[in-house]
Design an enzyme around this catalytic site. Sequence first.
Site, PDB file in Angstrom:
ATOM      1  N   HIS A  63       0.795  -1.057  -0.106  1.00  0.00           N
ATOM      2  CA  HIS A  63       0.000   0.197   0.025  1.00  0.00           C
ATOM      3  C   HIS A  63       0.957   1.289  -0.023  1.00  0.00           C
ATOM      4  O   HIS A  63       1.858   1.161   0.484  1.00  0.00           O
ATOM      5  CB  HIS A  63      -0.878  -0.004   1.201  1.00  0.00           C
ATOM      6  CG  HIS A  63      -1.981  -0.961   1.247  1.00  0.00           C
ATOM      7  ND1 HIS A  63      -3.052  -1.086   0.383  1.00  0.00           N
ATOM      8  CD2 HIS A  63      -1.913  -2.427   1.717  1.00  0.00           C
ATOM      9  CE1 HIS A  63      -3.553  -2.147   0.268  1.00  0.00           C
ATOM     10  NE2 HIS A  63      -3.067  -3.083   1.136  1.00  0.00           N
ATOM     11  N   GLY A  64       0.383   2.385  -0.360  1.00  0.00           N
ATOM     12  CA  GLY A  64       1.210   3.474  -0.627  1.00  0.00           C
ATOM     13  C   GLY A  64       1.665   3.697  -2.097  1.00  0.00           C
ATOM     14  O   GLY A  64       2.134   4.977  -2.384  1.00  0.00           O
ATOM     15  N   CYS A  65       1.272   2.652  -2.974  1.00  0.00           N
ATOM     16  CA  CYS A  65       1.687   3.007  -4.261  1.00  0.00           C
ATOM     17  C   CYS A  65       0.257   2.922  -5.030  1.00  0.00           C
ATOM     18  O   CYS A  65      -0.723   2.482  -4.949  1.00  0.00           O
ATOM     19  CB  CYS A  65       2.496   1.721  -4.988  1.00  0.00           C
ATOM     20  SG  CYS A  65       3.796   1.267  -4.063  1.00  0.00           S
ATOM     21  N   GLN A  66       0.483   3.943  -6.088  1.00  0.00           N
ATOM     22  CA  GLN A  66      -0.800   3.893  -7.105  1.00  0.00           C
ATOM     23  C   GLN A  66      -0.818   3.018  -7.983  1.00  0.00           C
ATOM     24  O   GLN A  66      -2.013   2.601  -8.296  1.00  0.00           O
ATOM     25  CB  GLN A  66      -0.349   5.313  -8.088  1.00  0.00           C
ATOM     26  CG  GLN A  66      -1.736   5.611  -8.830  1.00  0.00           C
ATOM     27  CD  GLN A  66      -1.456   6.933  -9.734  1.00  0.00           C
ATOM     28  OE1 GLN A  66      -0.425   7.578  -9.751  1.00  0.00           O
ATOM     29  NE2 GLN A  66      -2.679   7.407 -10.264  1.00  0.00           N
ATOM     30  N   SER A  67       0.042   2.231  -8.276  1.00  0.00           N
ATOM     31  CA  SER A  67       0.108   1.246  -9.184  1.00  0.00           C
ATOM     32  C   SER A  67       0.001  -0.029  -8.121  1.00  0.00           C
ATOM     33  O   SER A  67       0.258   0.103  -6.914  1.00  0.00           O
ATOM     34  CB  SER A  67       1.441   0.913  -9.991  1.00  0.00           C
ATOM     35  OG  SER A  67       1.862   2.110 -10.850  1.00  0.00           O
TER      36      SER A  67
END
Length: 150
Positions: A63-67
């Site tokens: 988590h914390g990634c747009q992808s």
Amino acid sequence: MNAIAIPASPFPIETSATDAQVAIRDEFAFFGDWSERYQYLIDLGRKLPDLPAEWKTEEHRLHGCQSMVWIVAEGGRDRLDFHAISDSAIVSGLIYLALRVYSGRSAAEIARTDADYIADIGLARHLSPTRSNGLAALLGFIRDQAQRHL
């Protein structure tokens, strides 16, 4: 329960995290502009082995990634191996660089190694805020795993 076939890891390539960062810096210095460097990142990302479908779950999602990024750590104090992949070509390249530096190393080596390669190659200046956040989340996950095993 069926065993998960663990993909073969190409890491570590160099003998130490420091050597890996020097190699990354030298490779990126070869390219004249950032369009070439982005293409190289994409090419590196293609070298990552795919993850088993059983690992592409919410449990292993970073988590914390747009992808979409999935990462699995295995091992312990003496050696931590990371397996990761993204649905984004450039993010997969960023993953490749991080795993090249940190995967297959001891928890102590991981914990004491700052990600100097990011500044050395000018990466931070050329990433969107969402990719920078994702890279920070990836590096945070790796460091957290190392700390857990110290």
